[in-house]
Motif scaffolding. Structure first.
Motif, mmCIF file in Angstrom:
data_model
loop_
_atom_site.group_PDB
_atom_site.id
_atom_site.type_symbol
_atom_site.label_atom_id
_atom_site.label_comp_id
_atom_site.label_asym_id
_atom_site.label_seq_id
_atom_site.Cartn_x
_atom_site.Cartn_y
_atom_site.Cartn_z
ATOM 1 N N GLY A 77 0.796 -1.214 0.000
ATOM 2 C CA GLY A 77 0.000 0.000 0.000
ATOM 3 C C GLY A 77 0.829 1.265 0.000
ATOM 4 N N GLU A 78 2.166 1.147 0.116
ATOM 5 C CA GLU A 78 3.002 2.336 0.058
ATOM 6 C C GLU A 78 3.119 2.767 -1.394
ATOM 7 O OE1 GLU A 78 7.422 3.991 1.113
ATOM 8 O OE2 GLU A 78 6.732 2.190 2.119
ATOM 9 N N ARG A 79 2.544 3.936 -1.679
ATOM 10 C CA ARG A 79 2.465 4.422 -3.046
ATOM 11 C C ARG A 79 2.766 5.911 -3.054
ATOM 12 N NH1 ARG A 79 -2.649 5.139 -6.901
ATOM 13 N NH2 ARG A 79 -1.603 4.602 -8.823
ATOM 14 N N GLY A 80 3.370 6.371 -4.118
ATOM 15 C CA GLY A 80 3.646 7.797 -4.221
ATOM 16 C C GLY A 80 3.812 8.227 -5.655
ATOM 17 N N THR A 81 3.723 9.534 -5.868
ATOM 18 C CA THR A 81 3.990 10.122 -7.173
ATOM 19 C C THR A 81 4.715 11.442 -6.969
ATOM 20 O OG1 THR A 81 1.885 11.325 -7.277
ATOM 21 C CG2 THR A 81 1.941 9.123 -8.277
ATOM 22 N N LYS A 82 5.468 11.816 -7.978
ATOM 23 C CA LYS A 82 6.076 13.144 -8.040
ATOM 24 C C LYS A 82 5.992 13.603 -9.477
ATOM 25 C CE LYS A 82 8.144 16.897 -7.057
ATOM 26 N NZ LYS A 82 7.440 17.937 -6.298
ATOM 27 N N VAL A 83 5.325 14.721 -9.694
ATOM 28 C CA VAL A 83 5.166 15.295 -11.024
ATOM 29 C C VAL A 83 5.643 16.738 -10.966
ATOM 30 C CG1 VAL A 83 3.501 15.949 -12.811
ATOM 31 C CG2 VAL A 83 3.220 13.790 -11.576
ATOM 32 N N VAL A 84 6.406 17.151 -11.967
ATOM 33 C CA VAL A 84 6.799 18.554 -12.109
ATOM 34 C C VAL A 84 6.309 19.064 -13.450
ATOM 35 C CG1 VAL A 84 8.813 18.401 -10.598
ATOM 36 C CG2 VAL A 84 9.090 18.004 -13.037
ATOM 37 N N ASP A 85 5.960 20.343 -13.472
ATOM 38 C CA ASP A 85 5.540 20.913 -14.746
ATOM 39 C C ASP A 85 6.241 22.245 -14.972
ATOM 40 O OD1 ASP A 85 4.121 22.431 -12.913
ATOM 41 O OD2 ASP A 85 2.244 22.349 -14.006
ATOM 42 N N HIS A 86 6.182 22.690 -16.207
ATOM 43 C CA HIS A 86 6.927 23.869 -16.628
ATOM 44 C C HIS A 86 6.218 24.469 -17.833
ATOM 45 C CE1 HIS A 86 10.558 26.288 -17.409
ATOM 46 N NE2 HIS A 86 10.405 25.983 -18.680
ATOM 47 N N VAL A 87 6.152 25.794 -17.887
ATOM 48 C CA VAL A 87 5.607 26.478 -19.056
ATOM 49 C C VAL A 87 6.782 27.035 -19.850
ATOM 50 C CG1 VAL A 87 4.156 28.359 -19.888
ATOM 51 C CG2 VAL A 87 3.462 27.044 -17.878
ATOM 52 N N VAL A 88 6.835 26.684 -21.120
ATOM 53 C CA VAL A 88 7.926 27.124 -21.990
ATOM 54 C C VAL A 88 7.784 28.620 -22.227
ATOM 55 C CG1 VAL A 88 9.026 26.839 -24.240
ATOM 56 C CG2 VAL A 88 7.993 24.852 -23.090
ATOM 57 N N ASP A 89 8.863 29.340 -21.989
ATOM 58 C CA ASP A 89 8.879 30.783 -22.224
ATOM 59 C C ASP A 89 9.345 30.993 -23.657
ATOM 60 O OD1 ASP A 89 8.782 33.502 -21.848
ATOM 61 O OD2 ASP A 89 10.545 33.607 -20.580
ATOM 62 N N SER A 90 10.528 31.478 -23.844
ATOM 63 C CA SER A 90 11.115 31.553 -25.180
ATOM 64 C C SER A 90 12.177 30.470 -25.264
ATOM 65 C CB SER A 90 11.726 32.929 -25.419
ATOM 66 O OG SER A 90 12.752 33.167 -24.477
ATOM 67 N N GLY A 91 12.547 30.076 -26.430
ATOM 68 C CA GLY A 91 13.512 28.989 -26.568
ATOM 69 C C GLY A 91 12.836 27.663 -26.313
ATOM 70 N N ALA A 92 13.342 26.923 -25.337
ATOM 71 C CA ALA A 92 12.819 25.589 -25.037
ATOM 72 C C ALA A 92 12.764 25.389 -23.532
ATOM 73 C CB ALA A 92 13.704 24.521 -25.679
ATOM 74 N N GLY A 93 11.930 24.432 -23.121
ATOM 75 C CA GLY A 93 11.794 24.107 -21.701
ATOM 76 C C GLY A 93 11.891 22.616 -21.487
ATOM 77 N N GLY A 94 12.270 22.235 -20.279
ATOM 78 C CA GLY A 94 12.390 20.821 -19.941
ATOM 79 C C GLY A 94 11.952 20.555 -18.512
ATOM 80 N N ALA A 95 11.480 19.342 -18.285
ATOM 81 C CA ALA A 95 11.090 18.888 -16.951
ATOM 82 C C ALA A 95 11.590 17.458 -16.777
ATOM 83 C CB ALA A 95 9.571 18.938 -16.790
ATOM 84 N N VAL A 96 12.163 17.154 -15.608
ATOM 85 C CA VAL A 96 12.650 15.807 -15.331
ATOM 86 C C VAL A 96 12.306 15.406 -13.900
ATOM 87 C CG1 VAL A 96 14.583 15.947 -16.957
ATOM 88 C CG2 VAL A 96 14.953 16.508 -14.575
ATOM 89 N N VAL A 97 12.082 14.121 -13.724
ATOM 90 C CA VAL A 97 11.995 13.487 -12.410
ATOM 91 C C VAL A 97 12.809 12.206 -12.526
ATOM 92 C CG1 VAL A 97 10.519 12.499 -10.627
ATOM 93 C CG2 VAL A 97 9.664 14.404 -12.006
#
Length: 162
Positions: free
Chosen positions: A126-146
């Protein structure tokens, strides 16, 4: 065995540059990351650390990870990456996903974890978890990692121990 969960977002002139910046935000950018499939070893525990301590290992060490990432070069686009996990007496599973929003990524993680549990006849704790990250691209490019960082495969010594 601790498995450290790290995450980050970043921007760059290219998607690869943004990916590298997101890895930098999680402080795993100076290692050679070796991607694993998604099985958690028996007895492991997940620790949310955000970013690795500086100088943790020597530059260039091979470090084992389960990695979720997303990049984009579309200004204004929202991107998300995440890991979900569920533990059992026998070990556990990670699921990695990316999506246009954090909510969509969470839904995909939930569905994939349910599927992973269904095909394994394990004693789920029953031990469960999540981690989510988000990002809004401005100019150029954007990235998100976990990333779930297991341990170095080679070296494994601190940079100041040389």
């Amino acid at each position: 065995m601790p498995i450290e969960l790290v995450w980050g977002t970043g921007a760059g002139r290219t998607e690869l540059g943004a990916f590298d910046a997101a890895l930098s935000d999680a402080n795993v950018h100076n290692y050679n990351l070796v991607e694993l499939s998604s099985i958690v070893p028996e007895g492991a525990r997940i620790e949310r650390v955000g970013a690795l301590d500086p100088g943790r290992w020597a530059t260039g060490d091979l470090v084992a990870v389960v990695l979720a990432s997303r990049t984009s070069s579309t200004p204004g686009e929202r991107i998300a990456a995440g890991l979900g996990w569920e533990l059992a007496a026998e070990g556990g599973v990670f699921m990695e996903n990316d999506a246009p929003t954090a909510e969509a990524c969470e839904r995909r993680l939930d569905a994939n974890l349910a599927d992973a549990k269904r095909i394994r006849e394990w004693d789920w704790t029953g031990e469960r978890g999540t981690k989510v990250v988000d990002h809004v691209v401005d100019s150029g490019a954007g990235g998100a990692v976990v990333a779930a960082v297991f341990h170095p495969i080679s070296g494994g010594h601190r940079a100041d121990d040389r």
